[in-house]
Scaffold this active site. Structure first.
Site, PDB file in Angstrom:
ATOM      1  CG  ASP A  39      40.348 -35.018  21.115  1.00  0.00           C
ATOM      2  OD1 ASP A  39      39.117 -34.972  21.265  1.00  0.00           O
ATOM      3  OD2 ASP A  39      40.921 -34.778  20.021  1.00  0.00           O
ATOM      4  CB  ILE A  40      43.027 -38.146  17.701  1.00  0.00           C
ATOM      5  CG1 ILE A  40      44.133 -38.788  16.879  1.00  0.00           C
ATOM      6  CG2 ILE A  40      42.100 -37.298  16.840  1.00  0.00           C
ATOM      7  CD1 ILE A  40      43.626 -39.846  15.908  1.00  0.00           C
ATOM      8  CG  ASN A  97      30.818 -30.278  21.095  1.00  0.00           C
ATOM      9  OD1 ASN A  97      30.591 -29.215  21.653  1.00  0.00           O
ATOM     10  ND2 ASN A  97      32.041 -30.642  20.730  1.00  0.00           N
ATOM     11  CD  GLU A 105      33.846 -32.695  13.668  1.00  0.00           C
ATOM     12  OE1 GLU A 105      33.898 -32.461  12.458  1.00  0.00           O
ATOM     13  OE2 GLU A 105      34.809 -32.589  14.430  1.00  0.00           O
ATOM     14  CB  VAL A 106      32.583 -39.013  17.378  1.00  0.00           C
ATOM     15  CG1 VAL A 106      32.575 -40.522  17.589  1.00  0.00           C
ATOM     16  CG2 VAL A 106      33.880 -38.570  16.709  1.00  0.00           C
ATOM     17  CG  HIS A 110      32.461 -37.567  22.478  1.00  0.00           C
ATOM     18  ND1 HIS A 110      31.589 -37.976  21.498  1.00  0.00           N
ATOM     19  CD2 HIS A 110      32.972 -36.379  22.057  1.00  0.00           C
ATOM     20  CE1 HIS A 110      31.580 -37.081  20.525  1.00  0.00           C
ATOM     21  NE2 HIS A 110      32.403 -36.087  20.838  1.00  0.00           N
ATOM     22  CG  HIS A 112      35.331 -32.731  24.196  1.00  0.00           C
ATOM     23  ND1 HIS A 112      36.286 -32.897  23.219  1.00  0.00           N
ATOM     24  CD2 HIS A 112      34.134 -32.921  23.580  1.00  0.00           C
ATOM     25  CE1 HIS A 112      35.687 -33.167  22.049  1.00  0.00           C
ATOM     26  NE2 HIS A 112      34.384 -33.179  22.246  1.00  0.00           N
TER      27      HIS A 112
END
Ligand code: DGP
Length: 125
Positions: A39-40, A97, A105-106, A110, A112
């Site tokens: 993760d960024i 999420n 948000e994306v 995905h 996590h």
């Protein structure tokens, strides 16, 4: 901004662009079904995102439309990433999420994967 969970798949979302190699990522795992990368904006000593290679907006979209092979391949990939990072014995946390209330948000599914420290309360109050 959280995504609209009913919007169609956006081929220009950031993870679609990472999958096409148009944007860089710190890759830690790849197979036919999944790509995993750091993760960024890490929230733990280990914070990895695991994404399916196919075009699914969210966990909801995935669990309705993905094939059994895509689902098992993706879930096995999540387990493999955790094992490869030595997280099974100390333990780790998974999070997906979904939509507005989930603060996704994306708009590409995905999971996590968090590890490397003790976690406590599941949901901040
Ligand atoms: P979520 O709220 O569940 O949609 O989390 C999106 C996560 O994606 C967030 O933790 C930050 C991460 N992220 C966003 N853009 C990028 C990017 O370009 N590269 C990487 N590696 N992670 C990103």
């Amino acid at each position: 901004m959280p995504i609209d969970p009913y919007a169609p798949y956006d081929d220009n979302n950031i993870f679609a662009r990472i999958l096409r190699g148009e944007l860089p990522c710190k890759k830690v795992y790849e197979d036919d079904f999944a790509l995993a990368f750091h993760d960024i904006n890490p929230q733990a000593p280990v914070h990895i995102l695991v994404i399916p290679k196919a075009r699914y907006v969210s966990w909801d979209d995935f669990t309705i439309h993905a094939t059994d092979g895509e689902i098992s391949g993706f879930i096995r990939a999540v387990g493999a990433v955790a094992r490869e990072h030595g997280l099974v014995e100390p333990g780790y946390r998974l999070l997906a999420n979904v939509g507005q209330h989930g603060h996704q948000e994306v708009p590409h599914l995905h999971v996590h994967l968090f590890g490397g420290r003790q976690f406590y309360a599941m949901i901040p109050q």
